[in-house]
Design an enzyme around this catalytic site. Sequence first.
Site, PDB file in Angstrom:
ATOM      1  N   GLU A   1      12.403  -5.026  -3.121  1.00  0.00           N
ATOM      2  CA  GLU A   1      12.459  -5.670  -1.802  1.00  0.00           C
ATOM      3  C   GLU A   1      11.178  -5.455  -0.995  1.00  0.00           C
ATOM      4  OE1 GLU A   1      15.754  -5.313   0.773  1.00  0.00           O
ATOM      5  OE2 GLU A   1      17.272  -5.488  -0.802  1.00  0.00           O
TER       6      GLU A   1
ATOM      7  N   SER B   1      17.025  -0.102   1.127  1.00  0.00           N
ATOM      8  CA  SER B   1      17.291  -0.589  -0.231  1.00  0.00           C
ATOM      9  C   SER B   1      15.982  -1.029  -0.880  1.00  0.00           C
ATOM     10  CB  SER B   1      18.276  -1.755  -0.188  1.00  0.00           C
ATOM     11  OG  SER B   1      19.509  -1.356   0.368  1.00  0.00           O
TER      12      SER B   1
ATOM     13  N   ARG C   1      17.029 -12.433   0.666  1.00  0.00           N
ATOM     14  CA  ARG C   1      15.894 -11.582   1.037  1.00  0.00           C
ATOM     15  C   ARG C   1      14.579 -12.355   0.886  1.00  0.00           C
ATOM     16  NH1 ARG C   1      19.835 -10.118   2.462  1.00  0.00           N
ATOM     17  NH2 ARG C   1      20.937  -8.155   2.149  1.00  0.00           N
TER      18      ARG C   1
END
Length: 356
Positions: free
Chosen positions: A352, A250, A164
């Site tokens: 995130e 998420s 990520r």
Amino acid sequence: MLVEKNVPLQAYNTFRIVAKAHALARIASEADLQALLADPTWGPAPKFVLGGGSNIVLTGDVKPLVLKVEVPGRRLVAETDKHYVVEAGAGEAWHDFVTWTLDQGYPGLENMALIPGTVGAAPVQNVGAYGVELQDRFESLDAIDLQTGQVFTLNAAQCAFGYRDSVFKHGGPLPTAGGQSLGLKDRALILRVRFALPKVWKPVLGYADLERKMADSGIQQPTARQIYNWVCEVRRAKLPDPAVIGNAGSFFKNPTVSVEQCADIIARDPKVVHYRMDDGSVKLAAGWLIDSCGWKGKSVGQAGVYERQALVLVNRGAGVDGNGATGGEVMTLAKAIQTSVYERFGIRLEPEPVVV
């Protein structure tokens, strides 16, 4: 080049948080951006690049000039012995592009179906799901330097992909395989992205959800389209539709620990969900950690933890009348979750989304 003033951003972020852009310009082509950069007022102004708004938490109005990326286009640009090379404009919706590749007979992105956001935002986050990350299919991208107006091309190594992560999430010098490169956070806008999709396709399975789908269906050799359908079914069952309830998918990264750390956690919590990685480390399921701390279904103001998946934070308010969750409530909830997980497991969860 038209620059709009005081533009509501609720429709442009999937959390549906109420906020405004002091100024916003829609970028549908390289020429649009070049004209903006040449403008004596807007060229030197601080800028914020906005794609699909699926990975941001707005904590207030956005003061920099918002560049709303709307570059269209999908095409096959080349073929090699091993790959189809396909290109998409940065403003294309990611899921629509994945669907299009399968419709054209170019498999390889099916495990990443139904991920929200745009094609241009996908490399920034190095999106991934069910055993496939963007970097596994990435060929190159074109971007434009927001300071000089120069268009440049990056390959995978130059993008410095990580879990990520990418060169676009960092400012200043960033170490890469080739030495030092300049971090591109707030310095570049992605225009187009190219993917190398395999002509000899092999399914990527191995995740429990997909294995259950195989067992339930009796299909032992699924096609790319079948995997695409399964991924869509699983995601729709687990994750809230942003059009129905605001969320950014998420919210936390799955943490990675050493084998020894994982063994220590297993000794205390034998049911911890974990996956062995190729490099010898162990990835823990952040959703399981959060759920084990009792957060599923809990709220702070109008910000809550989704009842079906503890990894997802949601906006419980309608938001249309200004009574939805604020960015402050979302971040207060996130920090409380981080504290709980650290106190119980000694694990620091990393968000995130980008906090603006």
